[in-house]
Design an enzyme around this catalytic site. Structure first.
Site, PDB file in Angstrom:
ATOM      1  N   ASP B 135       0.845  -1.183   0.000  1.00  0.00           N
ATOM      2  CA  ASP B 135       0.000   0.000   0.000  1.00  0.00           C
ATOM      3  C   ASP B 135       0.887   1.241   0.000  1.00  0.00           C
ATOM      4  O   ASP B 135       1.759   1.387   0.861  1.00  0.00           O
ATOM      5  CB  ASP B 135      -0.907  -0.013   1.230  1.00  0.00           C
ATOM      6  CG  ASP B 135      -2.123   0.889   1.037  1.00  0.00           C
ATOM      7  OD1 ASP B 135      -2.413   1.267  -0.117  1.00  0.00           O
ATOM      8  OD2 ASP B 135      -2.764   1.227   2.042  1.00  0.00           O
ATOM      9  N   HIS B 142      -4.037  13.815   1.062  1.00  0.00           N
ATOM     10  CA  HIS B 142      -4.272  12.933   2.215  1.00  0.00           C
ATOM     11  C   HIS B 142      -3.066  12.968   3.156  1.00  0.00           C
ATOM     12  O   HIS B 142      -3.216  13.138   4.370  1.00  0.00           O
ATOM     13  CB  HIS B 142      -4.524  11.504   1.733  1.00  0.00           C
ATOM     14  CG  HIS B 142      -4.528  10.481   2.833  1.00  0.00           C
ATOM     15  ND1 HIS B 142      -5.542  10.363   3.753  1.00  0.00           N
ATOM     16  CD2 HIS B 142      -3.606   9.519   3.166  1.00  0.00           C
ATOM     17  CE1 HIS B 142      -5.265   9.384   4.600  1.00  0.00           C
ATOM     18  NE2 HIS B 142      -4.103   8.850   4.272  1.00  0.00           N
ATOM     19  N   ARG B 151       0.821  14.722  13.309  1.00  0.00           N
ATOM     20  CA  ARG B 151       2.075  15.439  13.572  1.00  0.00           C
ATOM     21  C   ARG B 151       1.910  16.890  13.156  1.00  0.00           C
ATOM     22  O   ARG B 151       2.397  17.297  12.100  1.00  0.00           O
ATOM     23  CB  ARG B 151       3.227  14.824  12.759  1.00  0.00           C
ATOM     24  CG  ARG B 151       3.551  13.370  13.047  1.00  0.00           C
ATOM     25  CD  ARG B 151       4.572  12.820  12.050  1.00  0.00           C
ATOM     26  NE  ARG B 151       4.073  12.949  10.667  1.00  0.00           N
ATOM     27  CZ  ARG B 151       3.288  12.062  10.076  1.00  0.00           C
ATOM     28  NH1 ARG B 151       2.938  10.977  10.699  1.00  0.00           N
ATOM     29  NH2 ARG B 151       2.870  12.258   8.838  1.00  0.00           N
ATOM     30  N   GLU B 207     -10.758   4.035   3.632  1.00  0.00           N
ATOM     31  CA  GLU B 207      -9.811   4.840   2.856  1.00  0.00           C
ATOM     32  C   GLU B 207     -10.079   4.600   1.377  1.00  0.00           C
ATOM     33  O   GLU B 207     -10.029   3.456   0.912  1.00  0.00           O
ATOM     34  CB  GLU B 207      -8.352   4.502   3.192  1.00  0.00           C
ATOM     35  CG  GLU B 207      -7.926   5.022   4.559  1.00  0.00           C
ATOM     36  CD  GLU B 207      -6.419   5.030   4.779  1.00  0.00           C
ATOM     37  OE1 GLU B 207      -5.940   5.864   5.559  1.00  0.00           O
ATOM     38  OE2 GLU B 207      -5.722   4.189   4.180  1.00  0.00           O
ATOM     39  N   GLU B 209      -9.221   4.298  -2.190  1.00  0.00           N
ATOM     40  CA  GLU B 209      -7.992   4.046  -2.946  1.00  0.00           C
ATOM     41  C   GLU B 209      -8.298   3.373  -4.277  1.00  0.00           C
ATOM     42  O   GLU B 209      -9.382   2.834  -4.491  1.00  0.00           O
ATOM     43  CB  GLU B 209      -7.043   3.114  -2.165  1.00  0.00           C
ATOM     44  CG  GLU B 209      -6.628   3.645  -0.806  1.00  0.00           C
ATOM     45  CD  GLU B 209      -5.378   2.958  -0.265  1.00  0.00           C
ATOM     46  OE1 GLU B 209      -4.607   2.377  -1.070  1.00  0.00           O
ATOM     47  OE2 GLU B 209      -5.178   3.012   0.962  1.00  0.00           O
ATOM     48  N   ASP B 241      -9.209   0.549   1.939  1.00  0.00           N
ATOM     49  CA  ASP B 241      -8.228   0.166   2.953  1.00  0.00           C
ATOM     50  C   ASP B 241      -8.785   0.532   4.333  1.00  0.00           C
ATOM     51  O   ASP B 241      -8.356   1.502   4.966  1.00  0.00           O
ATOM     52  CB  ASP B 241      -6.914   0.901   2.653  1.00  0.00           C
ATOM     53  CG  ASP B 241      -5.823   0.569   3.648  1.00  0.00           C
ATOM     54  OD1 ASP B 241      -5.840  -0.536   4.191  1.00  0.00           O
ATOM     55  OD2 ASP B 241      -4.951   1.435   3.861  1.00  0.00           O
ATOM     56  N   ARG B 245      -8.429   3.922  13.340  1.00  0.00           N
ATOM     57  CA  ARG B 245      -7.527   5.038  13.633  1.00  0.00           C
ATOM     58  C   ARG B 245      -6.978   5.021  15.045  1.00  0.00           C
ATOM     59  O   ARG B 245      -5.853   5.473  15.281  1.00  0.00           O
ATOM     60  CB  ARG B 245      -8.250   6.360  13.395  1.00  0.00           C
ATOM     61  CG  ARG B 245      -8.771   6.556  11.985  1.00  0.00           C
ATOM     62  CD  ARG B 245      -7.669   6.451  10.958  1.00  0.00           C
ATOM     63  NE  ARG B 245      -8.186   6.678   9.617  1.00  0.00           N
ATOM     64  CZ  ARG B 245      -7.445   6.495   8.522  1.00  0.00           C
ATOM     65  NH1 ARG B 245      -6.200   6.074   8.597  1.00  0.00           N
ATOM     66  NH2 ARG B 245      -7.978   6.714   7.342  1.00  0.00           N
ATOM     67  N   GLN B 248      -4.355   2.389  15.164  1.00  0.00           N
ATOM     68  CA  GLN B 248      -3.225   2.892  14.373  1.00  0.00           C
ATOM     69  C   GLN B 248      -2.383   3.896  15.156  1.00  0.00           C
ATOM     70  O   GLN B 248      -1.153   3.831  15.177  1.00  0.00           O
ATOM     71  CB  GLN B 248      -3.760   3.530  13.083  1.00  0.00           C
ATOM     72  CG  GLN B 248      -2.686   4.015  12.120  1.00  0.00           C
ATOM     73  CD  GLN B 248      -3.284   4.563  10.817  1.00  0.00           C
ATOM     74  OE1 GLN B 248      -4.504   4.583  10.640  1.00  0.00           O
ATOM     75  NE2 GLN B 248      -2.433   5.007   9.904  1.00  0.00           N
ATOM     76  N   TYR B 252       1.496   2.531  15.658  1.00  0.00           N
ATOM     77  CA  TYR B 252       2.217   2.704  14.389  1.00  0.00           C
ATOM     78  C   TYR B 252       3.682   3.114  14.517  1.00  0.00           C
ATOM     79  O   TYR B 252       4.422   3.031  13.535  1.00  0.00           O
ATOM     80  CB  TYR B 252       1.466   3.673  13.467  1.00  0.00           C
ATOM     81  CG  TYR B 252       1.851   5.115  13.556  1.00  0.00           C
ATOM     82  CD1 TYR B 252       1.482   5.885  14.640  1.00  0.00           C
ATOM     83  CD2 TYR B 252       2.591   5.724  12.531  1.00  0.00           C
ATOM     84  CE1 TYR B 252       1.825   7.215  14.717  1.00  0.00           C
ATOM     85  CE2 TYR B 252       2.939   7.051  12.607  1.00  0.00           C
ATOM     86  CZ  TYR B 252       2.563   7.799  13.700  1.00  0.00           C
ATOM     87  OH  TYR B 252       2.915   9.121  13.772  1.00  0.00           O
ATOM     88  N   LYS B 261      -4.837  -2.034  10.142  1.00  0.00           N
ATOM     89  CA  LYS B 261      -5.151  -2.148   8.723  1.00  0.00           C
ATOM     90  C   LYS B 261      -5.433  -3.588   8.302  1.00  0.00           C
ATOM     91  O   LYS B 261      -6.107  -3.807   7.304  1.00  0.00           O
ATOM     92  CB  LYS B 261      -3.958  -1.659   7.889  1.00  0.00           C
ATOM     93  CG  LYS B 261      -3.536  -0.222   8.146  1.00  0.00           C
ATOM     94  CD  LYS B 261      -4.345   0.742   7.319  1.00  0.00           C
ATOM     95  CE  LYS B 261      -3.701   2.122   7.294  1.00  0.00           C
ATOM     96  NZ  LYS B 261      -4.422   3.030   6.401  1.00  0.00           N
ATOM     97  N   THR B 265      -9.367  -5.575   3.937  1.00  0.00           N
ATOM     98  CA  THR B 265      -9.215  -4.635   2.828  1.00  0.00           C
ATOM     99  C   THR B 265     -10.190  -5.097   1.755  1.00  0.00           C
ATOM    100  O   THR B 265     -10.197  -6.287   1.415  1.00  0.00           O
ATOM    101  CB  THR B 265      -7.776  -4.670   2.275  1.00  0.00           C
ATOM    102  OG1 THR B 265      -6.862  -4.399   3.336  1.00  0.00           O
ATOM    103  CG2 THR B 265      -7.583  -3.653   1.149  1.00  0.00           C
ATOM    104  N   GLU B 378     -10.043  12.574   7.737  1.00  0.00           N
ATOM    105  CA  GLU B 378      -9.877  13.897   7.125  1.00  0.00           C
ATOM    106  C   GLU B 378     -11.196  14.663   7.085  1.00  0.00           C
ATOM    107  O   GLU B 378     -11.239  15.859   7.350  1.00  0.00           O
ATOM    108  CB  GLU B 378      -9.376  13.754   5.687  1.00  0.00           C
ATOM    109  CG  GLU B 378      -7.984  13.228   5.538  1.00  0.00           C
ATOM    110  CD  GLU B 378      -7.676  13.038   4.056  1.00  0.00           C
ATOM    111  OE1 GLU B 378      -7.568  14.039   3.336  1.00  0.00           O
ATOM    112  OE2 GLU B 378      -7.571  11.869   3.623  1.00  0.00           O
TER     113      GLU B 378
END
Lengths: 441, 441
Positions: B135, B142, B151, B207, B209, B241, B245, B248, B252, B261, B265, B378
């Site tokens: 992936d 994004h 961050r 997600e 994709e 995907d 969250r 994650q 992560y 994840k 999928t 988002e």
């Protein structure tokens, strides 16, 4: 489910057993108490399943009337996957039969001796077809020491003692021991003030790991509890997670290692079963009083008492100028913060489906001493303290033509020593840009 | 290697073509100009390869004497992998034959009409067997928007515009559109001052994709140049995907997403070939003057001119209380910072071997506008700005029984509109700890 834990120690582990295959008796890796599985071929012929015994491999694909019919059928496949799927009762029964037929009191060894081949004359292959490969990070001294190099202010992440950290690896590039490893080309950032360059890795490294072979299988959305986990684990192999540190440092944020790891992973040729390892189980890594207790799904009293593995490991290196490899470090699987059962329970706790032949890497196995570093990044502290080789050369990272050899074995008072053989690879020079250019259409 | 780029636009793309399968004419997804491949079954029977045409699927596994023999053989397999391996000349030839036999001027449609089945009556399956799934993270809006949530001080990493960031995903848990998705349970950290808890994800997300289907194949240690890349790409699918969250955020670092994840999928059922997409290629994502030029191995003038994909995407959501799905966002594949050829060239640049049936996820496709966010993280700014649904409900993240539906299509003046169908999944409640307890032995 049975109630005993770990797996039973039985007559197949008896230290006094001797084999009519004489090289097995006193063999450091493959006495009759071990009986690991592999896949071999002769003279470029078909792949067959074999069992290591002394200096030989027994072609179990050729045996008739010895094993249960489903085992015979599984042994005629070119990989171990079908056998792995058969489950523990079958594995135990097969181990007992193999042990009996190879003992020195067996009355008709001539029936099976035609199916023995010297290991020196066979070609080994990947023992099983790997569906998904997951690499964990359970070596706590590795995580701490490497963390201090990449993130001096924050060596061990706050999640480390709660989460068995892992990531998905690349299956296609897993190769069997003995396969040469091409130095990868990739993006590196030699000077943070300048743009990255595309060049051969200058910080090529090995990582000393064990691989745990999953026997399957939970449906998607289901879980495997820690109590059930041992029923889903077939065996253990040596694993070298080759790593390009300069590519890794530049690419790994925010989604983790990618090209720095996927150019090759080497797997030892012999899968030592968890049955064979029964005498060498140890307590899980001891938690300090200040350490968090594992969350409940990672807790099992029996696993805490005997879920660890007492496996000794060494790394040797042979530069082209040297006539013999020299040991450069050693490791102990007891330095893994999480047990195989915890790794498996964690992997499935969110519903991820595991399959027979999935491979779980332990993460780099390092000890607290600097001589127990499981990779050059740690051993040379990021290249700061080069390693002195007997040839007079030094090593910060791997050079072309260097051969890296892993060994692993178990020893315990009152039991035979059993081993994994070796897992090796020679570094080939990178394909230079000139070579790459000629490859373009 | 031929010199034209992109793939040729030929009579199979002619907007005036009509089919004797009447529902194909004017069909928003599957007119005769598309001809995507999938795998279906009837009444629980064997899996067969089919081609979508209008509201129907043509069972190409049943056709004799139409295609080259190797194509006929490949079409009798239960997955597309064998066909994918045959290569571009074969794909082009087969597309031409399919186009001819389905046109309204074809003289004997009665020969093939018995092999048409209404899509509403067939069961779709994963179209190909996925070896390794990678992936990427090529949706720059994004990466920027999510980066600002995780961050705030460092939204887009310094490597982003140099390295096509990607990571290895989990192959085993890829499911076909329509499969229900079990909400994962895992470690989350609701209160950073407290220890983590083990609980159902509270921040479950989709997600948006695209998946690029690799046709193979480079040997380990070899590379695929960007110029060669298009010869190694078969087609495009919708891909969801699913992401937890909260799991994650806690797991992560430092090795990337794992259990957040790998619980599932979803893949769209129809693979739209790069041949069908030839008219809808666009320039690669435009670089600003301040942006770095891609390193040479990622540079190809033809790819820069026409390596992008002009695919429109939408996300719809239907809560249990709603009678119809409502569109909640839209996206454009032109917002991918890297082209499929760049992703492939990068993936292999260090020698990682790719195989037919490997899947490359694009990364979440978001646009610069808030209505163009490719995931709820988002769209709701991490849950801060809940989404208003027509039912009066709000959504920060997905609730149980929510259905998420992706659609995708291409439109261009002078050409037919072609589409991907849809990729959907309904969220099932987590297995609670009570349920988990009953599953224990």
């Amino acid at each position: 489910m049975t109630n005993f834990y770990p797996l039973p120690i039985n007559e197949t582990h008896d230290v006094t057993l001797q084999s009519w295959v004489e090289t097995a008796n006193g063999h450091p890796d493959f006495p009759i108490q071990n009986l690991p599985y592999g896949v071999f071929s002769l003279d470029g012929g078909a792949r067959r399943i074999g069992v290591a015994i002394g200096d030989h491999v027994l072609d179990v694909s050729a045996l008739e009337g010895v094993f249960a019919r489903e085992v015979e059928e599984a042994f005629r496949q070119p990989t171990l996957n079908a056998f792995i799927r058969l489950g523990r009762a079958c594995w135990q029964d097969t181990r007992m039969k193999l042990s009996e037929m190879l003992r020195d009191d067996f009355d008709s060894p001539f029936e099976y001796s035609p199916h023995l081949y010297p290991q020196s004359e066979v070609q080994m292959h990947l023992p099983f077809r790997i569906g998904d490969y997951t690499d964990f990070y359970a070596g706590i001294h590795h995580a701490t020491r490497v963390g201090s190099l990449f993130r001096p202010d924050n060596p061990l992440m706050p999640n480390y003692k709660h989460v068995p950290i892992g990531y998905h690896g690349r299956s296609s590039s897993i190769v069997v021991s003995g396969t040469s490893i091409r130095r990868p080309v990739g993006q590196i950032l030699p000077d943070p003030q300048q743009p990255p360059i595309f060049a051969p890795s200058r910080r090529l490294d090995y990582e000393l790991e064990l691989g745990f072979v999953v026997s399957g299988g939970n449906a998607l959305g289901d879980t495997i509890s820690i109590e059930e986990a041992r029923e889903h684990l077939f065996g253990v192999v040596l694993l070298n997670d080759w790593s390009a540190r300069d590519i890794q440092a530049w690419e790994y944020q925010p989604l983790g290692p990618f090209l720095s790891k996927n150019f090759a992973t080497s797997l030892g040729p012999w899968v030592v079963t968890f049955e064979a390892l029964a005498p060498y189980r140890t307590p899980a890594y001891p938690r300090a009083a200040a350490d968090p207790a594992p969350l409940e799904y990672l807790q099992d009293e029996r696993d805490r008492m005997l879920g660890g593995l007492d496996i000794h490991l060494t790394v040797s290196l042979q530069a082209q100028s040297m006539t013999d490899p020299v040991q450069i470090s050693e490791g102990q699987a007891t330095d893994l913060y999480w047990t195989p059962a915890q790794l498996l329970a964690h992997h499935s706790c969110g519903g991820c489906n595991l399959n027979a032949g999935d491979l779980l890497g332990s993460g780099t196995i390092s000890g607290p001493e600097q001589t127990q570093a499981g990779c050059l990044l740690e051993l040379t502290m990021g290249g700061r303290d080069p390693l002195q080789l007997p040839s007079g050369e030094t090593r910060r990272f791997l050079e072309d033509q260097d051969e890296v050899v892993f060994s692993g074995w178990c020893e315990k008072e009152g039991f035979a020593r059993i081993g994994f053989g070796s897992c090796s690879g020679v570094i080939l020079p990178a394909k230079t840009s000139e070579t790459l250019a000629t490859l373009k259409p």
